[in-house]
Design an enzyme around this catalytic site. Structure first.
Site, PDB file in Angstrom:
ATOM      1  N   ILE A  55       0.832  -1.201   0.000  1.00 45.02           N
ATOM      2  CA  ILE A  55       0.000   0.000   0.000  1.00 45.02           C
ATOM      3  C   ILE A  55       0.868   1.254   0.000  1.00 45.02           C
ATOM      4  O   ILE A  55       0.587   2.233  -0.688  1.00 45.02           O
ATOM      5  CB  ILE A  55      -0.933   0.005   1.226  1.00 45.02           C
ATOM      6  CG1 ILE A  55      -1.922  -1.162   1.162  1.00 45.02           C
ATOM      7  CG2 ILE A  55      -1.707   1.322   1.308  1.00 45.02           C
ATOM      8  CD1 ILE A  55      -2.779  -1.293   2.407  1.00 45.02           C
ATOM      9  N   TYR A 208      -1.670  -6.885  18.052  1.00 43.88           N
ATOM     10  CA  TYR A 208      -1.929  -6.079  16.853  1.00 43.88           C
ATOM     11  C   TYR A 208      -3.116  -5.152  17.083  1.00 43.88           C
ATOM     12  O   TYR A 208      -3.052  -3.960  16.755  1.00 43.88           O
ATOM     13  CB  TYR A 208      -2.199  -7.005  15.673  1.00 43.88           C
ATOM     14  CG  TYR A 208      -2.516  -6.277  14.385  1.00 43.88           C
ATOM     15  CD1 TYR A 208      -1.542  -5.505  13.751  1.00 43.88           C
ATOM     16  CD2 TYR A 208      -3.776  -6.371  13.789  1.00 43.88           C
ATOM     17  CE1 TYR A 208      -1.824  -4.840  12.558  1.00 43.88           C
ATOM     18  CE2 TYR A 208      -4.054  -5.710  12.598  1.00 43.88           C
ATOM     19  CZ  TYR A 208      -3.077  -4.952  11.991  1.00 43.88           C
ATOM     20  OH  TYR A 208      -3.355  -4.287  10.815  1.00 43.88           O
ATOM     21  N   LYS A 212      -3.323  -0.951  16.966  1.00 45.08           N
ATOM     22  CA  LYS A 212      -4.183  -0.229  16.026  1.00 45.08           C
ATOM     23  C   LYS A 212      -5.176   0.677  16.754  1.00 45.08           C
ATOM     24  O   LYS A 212      -5.507   1.756  16.263  1.00 45.08           O
ATOM     25  CB  LYS A 212      -4.914  -1.229  15.127  1.00 45.08           C
ATOM     26  CG  LYS A 212      -3.995  -2.012  14.191  1.00 45.08           C
ATOM     27  CD  LYS A 212      -3.417  -1.147  13.083  1.00 45.08           C
ATOM     28  CE  LYS A 212      -2.003  -0.758  13.248  1.00 45.08           C
ATOM     29  NZ  LYS A 212      -1.452   0.018  12.104  1.00 45.08           N
TER      30      LYS A 212
END
Length: 328
Positions: A55, A208, A212
């Site tokens: 990305i 994770y 986030k």
């Protein structure tokens, strides 16, 4: 105790994959949106962490094609050289450079900022894109759990060290922007202040998700601070979508196979499509001077309830400052 740990890990794993399924279904039902109004960015300067592949490469390319001078922050000079060559094939006039940046090392982050500032350039855009996902338990150079250390603390330190340049570059008609690339998985995250390093009960899925959620909390707290000092800088967070990329290398092999198959038949986004919401946050006139939002599919949507807890935002900010040795 062992049974409890296994149950907790299993729950985190199940929750993570359920969020992934829900996000995939949602993006299929909504259809893909992208930035339709793409204004030229001549004279502007950007930093994209992890901007040499996946990305990040598509973001770097999109910004460079519109005239922005882009600095890739990453660990590999070779990867950056390949990325720059790829971009210049389609856009020979692209201004793209590489400065080494290892977000797992506070020393490297300080060196990156020092090298960038030595160029005496403005900074109009910082995209905190690089990250790791579902890695086995490990610690960064400075002793932080890898997800929390790279995804959150590394970008937290980088952002704060660059804030003065972002502030001086932002104007009332052209605000500087900070973009945190989070994930829909933030919705199942929890900030465990008693064990931020997850040393007592490690789950890669929970680690994770915590990192986030920390991205979103940081974006919101930062936006409040920028408003308070009347800076012409905005901070937003986003979910790029469920994207077919190398980020899934640490998921269990059945899920990795399923992810590849979904990519082949178009059920997940391509890296270029995953970049679209990031480019929207970076350049859309709709967001000029507007921060404190969570974006998905090129639109503002609610983040999880916990992310709006101002006490939690402030506590995480203060604890993060302590951990990376920044003064309030």
């Amino acid at each position: 105790m062992v049974v409890s740990k296994v149950s907790s890990m299993a729950l985190s794993m199940i929750q993570t994959y359920l969020v992934g399924v829900q996000a995939t279904i949602s993006q299929l039902l909504q259809g893909h949106r992208c930035l339709t109004d793409q204004p030229r960015q001549d004279g502007k300067v950007a930093i994209v962490t992890g901007g040499a592949k996946g990305i990040g490469l598509e973001v770097t390319k999109g910004l460079a094609q519109l005239g922005m001078h882009v600095f890739i922050g990453g660990r590999s000079q070779d990867e950056a050289n390949i990325a720059i060559e790829h971009i210049k094939k389609s856009c020979p006039q692209a201004k793209v450079e590489f400065i080494r940046l290892d977000l797992a090392s506070m020393k490297s982050i300080h060196q990156f900022v020092e090298k960038f500032k030595s160029r005496q350039l403005p900074l109009h855009l910082l995209i905190n894109n690089a990250g790791v996902m579902l890695t086995p338990y490990s610690l960064t150079e400075d002793g932080f759990e890898t997800h929390f250390g790279i995804n959150h603390l590394g970008h937290f330190l980088l952002t704060n060290l660059l804030l003065d340049t972002l502030r001086s570059s932002g104007k009332s008609d052209h605000w500087s922007r900070i973009v945190f690339v989070s994930s829909a998985v933030h919705s199942i995250g929890d900030i465990n202040f008693d064990d931020l390093n997850s040393s007592k009960n490690y789950s890669p899925h929970a680690g994770y998700a915590q990192s986030k959620l920390a991205n979103v909390l940081t974006a919101y707290e930062l936006q409040e601070r920028l408003l308070a000092d009347q800076s012409h800088v905005t901070a937003n967070a986003l979910h790029p979508g469920v994207v077919n990329s190398d980020l899934y290398q640490h998921v269990m092999w059945p899920m990795r196979v399923a992810q590849r198959i979904m990519g082949w038949i178009g059920l997940t986004k391509t890296p270029a499509q995953g970049a679209d919401t990031i480019l929207y946050a970076a350049m859309s006139p709709d967001l000029e001077g507007i921060g404190g939002h969570y974006l998905d599919n090129c639109q503002s949507v609610p983040s999880c309830d916990q992310s709006y807890n101002k006490d939690l935002q402030k506590r995480l900010w203060e604890e993060s400052c302590r951990l990376v040795h920044l003064q309030e």
